[in-house]
Design an enzyme around this catalytic site. Structure first.
Site, mmCIF file in Angstrom:
data_model
loop_
_atom_site.group_PDB
_atom_site.id
_atom_site.type_symbol
_atom_site.label_atom_id
_atom_site.label_comp_id
_atom_site.label_asym_id
_atom_site.label_seq_id
_atom_site.Cartn_x
_atom_site.Cartn_y
_atom_site.Cartn_z
ATOM 1 N N VAL A 300 0.877 -1.176 0.000
ATOM 2 C CA VAL A 300 0.000 0.000 0.000
ATOM 3 C C VAL A 300 0.913 1.225 0.000
ATOM 4 O O VAL A 300 1.516 1.558 1.023
ATOM 5 C CB VAL A 300 -0.975 0.001 1.203
ATOM 6 C CG1 VAL A 300 -1.770 1.314 1.249
ATOM 7 C CG2 VAL A 300 -1.937 -1.185 1.111
ATOM 8 N N CYS A 306 3.080 6.114 -6.799
ATOM 9 C CA CYS A 306 1.969 6.134 -5.832
ATOM 10 C C CYS A 306 2.047 7.376 -4.949
ATOM 11 O O CYS A 306 3.124 7.740 -4.478
ATOM 12 C CB CYS A 306 2.056 4.947 -4.884
ATOM 13 S SG CYS A 306 2.077 3.388 -5.716
ATOM 14 N N GLY A 342 5.465 -3.386 -5.736
ATOM 15 C CA GLY A 342 5.786 -1.957 -5.736
ATOM 16 C C GLY A 342 7.074 -1.631 -5.010
ATOM 17 O O GLY A 342 7.472 -2.293 -4.050
ATOM 18 N N GLU A 423 -4.503 9.437 -6.524
ATOM 19 C CA GLU A 423 -3.564 8.840 -5.555
ATOM 20 C C GLU A 423 -2.355 8.287 -6.310
ATOM 21 O O GLU A 423 -1.765 7.277 -5.921
ATOM 22 C CB GLU A 423 -4.251 7.728 -4.753
ATOM 23 C CG GLU A 423 -5.261 8.263 -3.762
ATOM 24 C CD GLU A 423 -5.903 7.176 -2.907
ATOM 25 O OE1 GLU A 423 -5.272 6.131 -2.677
ATOM 26 O OE2 GLU A 423 -7.052 7.392 -2.480
ATOM 27 N N GLU A 477 26.929 5.076 1.839
ATOM 28 C CA GLU A 477 28.083 4.209 1.580
ATOM 29 C C GLU A 477 27.739 3.101 0.571
ATOM 30 O O GLU A 477 28.590 2.618 -0.167
ATOM 31 C CB GLU A 477 28.519 3.582 2.916
ATOM 32 C CG GLU A 477 29.805 2.797 2.861
ATOM 33 C CD GLU A 477 30.075 2.117 4.195
ATOM 34 O OE1 GLU A 477 31.097 2.409 4.811
ATOM 35 O OE2 GLU A 477 29.237 1.284 4.624
HETATM 36 P P1 XMP Z 1 6.506 0.306 -9.010
HETATM 37 O O1 XMP Z 1 7.269 0.922 -7.896
HETATM 38 O O2 XMP Z 1 7.108 -0.985 -9.468
HETATM 39 O O3 XMP Z 1 5.062 -0.036 -8.385
HETATM 40 O O4 XMP Z 1 6.273 1.260 -10.140
HETATM 41 C C1 XMP Z 1 4.043 -0.606 -9.157
HETATM 42 C C2 XMP Z 1 2.797 -0.769 -8.305
HETATM 43 O O5 XMP Z 1 2.276 0.490 -7.879
HETATM 44 C C3 XMP Z 1 0.884 0.345 -7.599
HETATM 45 N N1 XMP Z 1 0.149 1.449 -8.241
HETATM 46 C C4 XMP Z 1 -0.352 2.507 -7.588
HETATM 47 N N2 XMP Z 1 -0.380 2.815 -6.272
HETATM 48 N N3 XMP Z 1 -1.486 4.854 -6.781
HETATM 49 C C5 XMP Z 1 -0.960 3.997 -5.869
HETATM 50 O O6 XMP Z 1 -0.979 4.302 -4.672
HETATM 51 C C6 XMP Z 1 -1.506 4.605 -8.121
HETATM 52 O O7 XMP Z 1 -1.969 5.404 -8.925
HETATM 53 C C7 XMP Z 1 -0.908 3.368 -8.542
HETATM 54 N N4 XMP Z 1 -0.758 2.774 -9.772
HETATM 55 C C8 XMP Z 1 -0.089 1.622 -9.542
HETATM 56 C C9 XMP Z 1 0.443 -0.998 -8.129
HETATM 57 O O8 XMP Z 1 0.297 -1.867 -7.013
HETATM 58 C C10 XMP Z 1 1.619 -1.398 -9.013
HETATM 59 O O9 XMP Z 1 1.735 -2.775 -9.213
#
Ligand code: XMP
Length: 486
Positions: A300, A306, A342, A423, A477
Site C-alpha cells: 500500500v 503512488c 511496488g 492517488e 556508503e
Molecule cells: P513500481 O514501484 O514498481 O510499483 O512502479 C508498481 C505498483 O504500484 C501500484 N500502483 C499505484 N499505487 N497509486 C498507488 O498508490 C496509483 O496510482 C498506482 N498505480 C499503480 C500498483 O500496485 C503497481 O503494481
C-alpha cells in the site's frame, strides 16, 4: 488509538548480512518459485497490471523469459479477452483453433486475415470443420489476382500430411522435418480438424527453454479484474479465453466488498487461481487467505508513482508489510505465496523482498521504460523516455472515463474531472530497451544475492536471511560515492 513501537522498514533501511556460502557459481542456484500453489515461475518477477506496463507484447516477453505478466483491466472485457488470447496463441506446441478461411473466400480476404492475425497461413475448412486445404503466405505471395478464390491456390487434402491429435513433440518435429513442412494439421478419428502444429512454434519452444508455459505448451498469462458485479462476468470471459490466473486488483484489498467478491469468485470458479490484494497488514493478509485467495499481493503506497500515503496518510513501509503479511498467512493456517508489489528499484530490492518472505515481486515503473510496454515514447533533450502513470492518477482516471463515456454525456463528464482525487502521478522513465535484457540483469543480481546468502534456492535465502538496519550514512556508503561517474 494505538501506536506501534517498532519502526516500519523499507528496502533502503536494511541490508542483508552475508552468510557462509556453499555456492561456487551463480549458475548453480535455482530461482524457481511459486506464483500460486499450482503455478511455478523460473523467474520470480511479475509485470504490473498497469496500462503503461502490461498488455500482450509485455506479457509474451515476460513469459518467454520465465516470468509472467498481468494484463491490466482498464479496457473493455472484449479487448482484455483479445489481449489474453494473443498471449495464449503467441506460441504453443498445439494451436487448438487455427485461424480458418472458406474455400470460396478471395485471396485478398485470406491475405488480410493473415495480416490481421499475424500468422503465416490459414486452414481451409468446410462447414463440418473438415480440412479441405491449407493456404500460406508463400502460396499467395505473387498471386496475379486478389479476387481469385482460395481453392485455386490452396494445398489440397491429397497433398496434406496430417497427424493424430495425441502426437508427441518429438514425433511432430520428425514429420515436419522429414517432409520439410511448415504446418502439420491434427485430425481426429471422425475426420475433424482439432489443431495445428507449426514448425515456427517448435523453433520457439527450443528458443525459450525457461518460458512459463501451461500444460499445452502455451505461454502463461494473468489478467486483472475489479470488484464490481460485472467483474464476475469479466472473470468468466478471461478464464474462458485461457487466462491462467486472475488478479483481484483494488488499492485497499482489506475491504468487505473485496472479501465478498473473493467468495463469489471462489464459488463460481472453484478451480481458478485467484490472487487478491493489495494489503499491507497481518490481518489483511490473513483475511484474504481465509477468503480463499491463492496468493496475496502486498503493498500500500510503495510504488514509484503512488501518492496514496501522502493523500490518505495510510500505508506500511514495504519490507515490514511483506513480513507482517507472511505472518498473516501463517495465522490463516494456509500455505500460500506473497507477491511483493511496488517499490522495486534495483535487483538488491528484489533480493530483499524475497528474503523477507515474498515468493515473487511485481514491478511497474522499471518495466514501463521497456520496448514492450504500451506507454508512449517521448524525446527530451535528445534522450528517449517512456510514459508511466499510476492507475489512480488523474490521467488514468480520464482515460478510463473516455473508455466508458458515451458521446452525448461528454459535457457532463468534463465537469467531473475536478472531483477526481488522484492517488498516483504521471511521469516519464528512461527508455530501457528490451525487457528480456532488463530481466537478465535483475535475475543476475538475484543469483549473486543467493550466493551471498549461502543459498541455492529462494527458500534457503529466506531461512538464512539476517537483515541489519542501516543509517543514512550506510545508505550513502552503499551507493557509489566520492567519484565522478562516467
Ligand atoms: P513500481 O514501484 O514498481 O510499483 O512502479 C508498481 C505498483 O504500484 C501500484 N500502483 C499505484 N499505487 N497509486 C498507488 O498508490 C496509483 O496510482 C498506482 N498505480 C499503480 C500498483 O500496485 C503497481 O503494481
Amino acid at each position: 488509538m494505538k501506536i506501534r513501537s517498532t519502526k516500519g522498514l523499507t528496502f533502503d533501511d536494511v541490508l542483508l548480512v552475508p552468510k557462509r556460502s556453499p555456492v561456487t557459481s551463480r549458475r548453480d542456484v535455482d530461482t524457481t518459485t511459486c506464483l500460486t500453489p499450482t503455478i511455478n515461475l523460473r523467474v520470480p518477477i511479475i509485470s504490473a497490471n498497469m496500462d503503461t506496463v502490461t498488455e500482450a507484447p509485455m506479457a509474451i516477453a515476460m513469459a518467454r523469459s520465465g516470468a509472467i505478466g498481468i494484463i491490466h483491466r482498464f479496457m473493455t472485457i472484449d479487448d482484455q479477452v483479445r489481449q489474453v488470447r494473443r498471449v495464449k496463441r503467441a506460441e504453443g506446441f498445439i494451436v487448438e483453433q487455427p485461424y480458418a478461411v472458406a474455400a470460396d473466400a478471395s485471396i485478398g480476404e485470406a491475405r488480410q486475415l493473415m495480416k490481421r492475425r499475424d500468422v503465416g497461413g490459414l486452414v481451409v475448412t468446410d462447414q463440418k470443420n473438415e480440412l479441405i486445404g491449407l493456404i500460406t503466405q508463400r502460396d499467395i505471395l505473387l498471386a496475379p489476382d486478389e479476387k481469385m478464390p482460395v481453392n485455386t491456390l490452396m494445398t489440397r487434402p491429397d497433398h496434406i500430411i496430417s497427424a493424430a491429435p495425441d502426437i508427441s513433440l518429438p514425433e511432430a518435429r520428425t514429420i515436419l522435418h522429414e517432409h520439410r513442412l511448415e504446418k502439420l494439421p491434427l485430425i481426429d478419428k471422425e475426420g475433424h480438424l482439432v489443431g495445428l502444429i507449426t514448425a515456427q512454434d517448435i523453433v520457439k519452444y527450443d528458443q525459450y527453454p525457461d518460458a512459463t508455459k501451461d500444460n499445452k505448451g502455451r505461454l502463461r498469462v494473468g489478467a486483472a479484474i475489479g470488484v464490481k458485479g460485472q467483474d464476475v462476468d469479466r472473470a468468466g470471459a478471461l478464464l474462458a479465453a485461457g487466462a491462467d490466473l486472475l488478479v483481484l486488483d483494488i488499492a485497499h484489498g482489506h475491504a468487505d466488498h473485496c472479501l465478498e467478491i473473493m467468495g463469489e469468485l471462489r464459488r463460481n470458479f472453484p478451480k481458478a487461481q485467484l490472487v487478491a490484494g493489495n494489503v499491507a497488514s497481518r490481518d489483511g493478509a490473513r483475511d484474504l487467505a481465509e477468503a480463499g485467495a491463492d496468493a496475496i499481493k502486498v503493498g500500500v503506497g510503495p510504488g514509484s508513482i503512488c501518492t496514496t500515503r501522502i493523500v490518505t496518510g495510510f500505508g506500511v513501509p514495504q519490507l515490514t508489510a511483506i513480513m507482517d503479511s507472511v505472518a498473516g498467512v501463517v495465522d490463516s493456517g494456509r500455505d500460500i505465496p506473497i507477491i511483493a508489489d511496488g517499490g522495486i528499484k534495483t535487483s538488491g530490492d528484489l533480493v530483499k523482498a524475497l528474503a523477507a518472505g515474498a515468493s515473487t515481486v511485481m514491478i511497474g515503473s522499471l518495466f514501463a521504460g521497456c520496448e514492450e510496454s504500451p506507454g508512449s515514447t517521448v524525446i527530451r533533450n535528445g534522450q528517449k523516455f517512456k510514459v508511466v502513470r499510476g492507475m489512480a492518477s488523474l490521467g488514468a482516471a480520464m482515460g478510463r472515463k473516455a473508455v466508458e463515456q458515451t458521446k452525448d454525456e461528454s459535457a457532463e463528464s468534463q465537469a467531473d474531472w475536478d472531483k477526481v482525487v488522484p492517488e498516483g502521478v504521471e511521469a516519464v522513465v528512461p527508455y530501457r530497451g528490451r525487457v528480456d535484457e532488463l530481466l537478465y540483469q535483475l535475475v543476475g543480481g538475484l543469483r549473486s544475492g543467493l550466493s551471498y546468502g549461502g543459498a541455492f534456492t529462494i527458500k534457503q535465502l529466506q531461512e538464512n536471511a539476517e537483515f541489519i538496519e542501516i543509517t543514512s550514512a550506510g545508505v550513502r556508503e552503499s551507493h557509489s560515492h566520492d567519484v565522478n561517474k562516467i
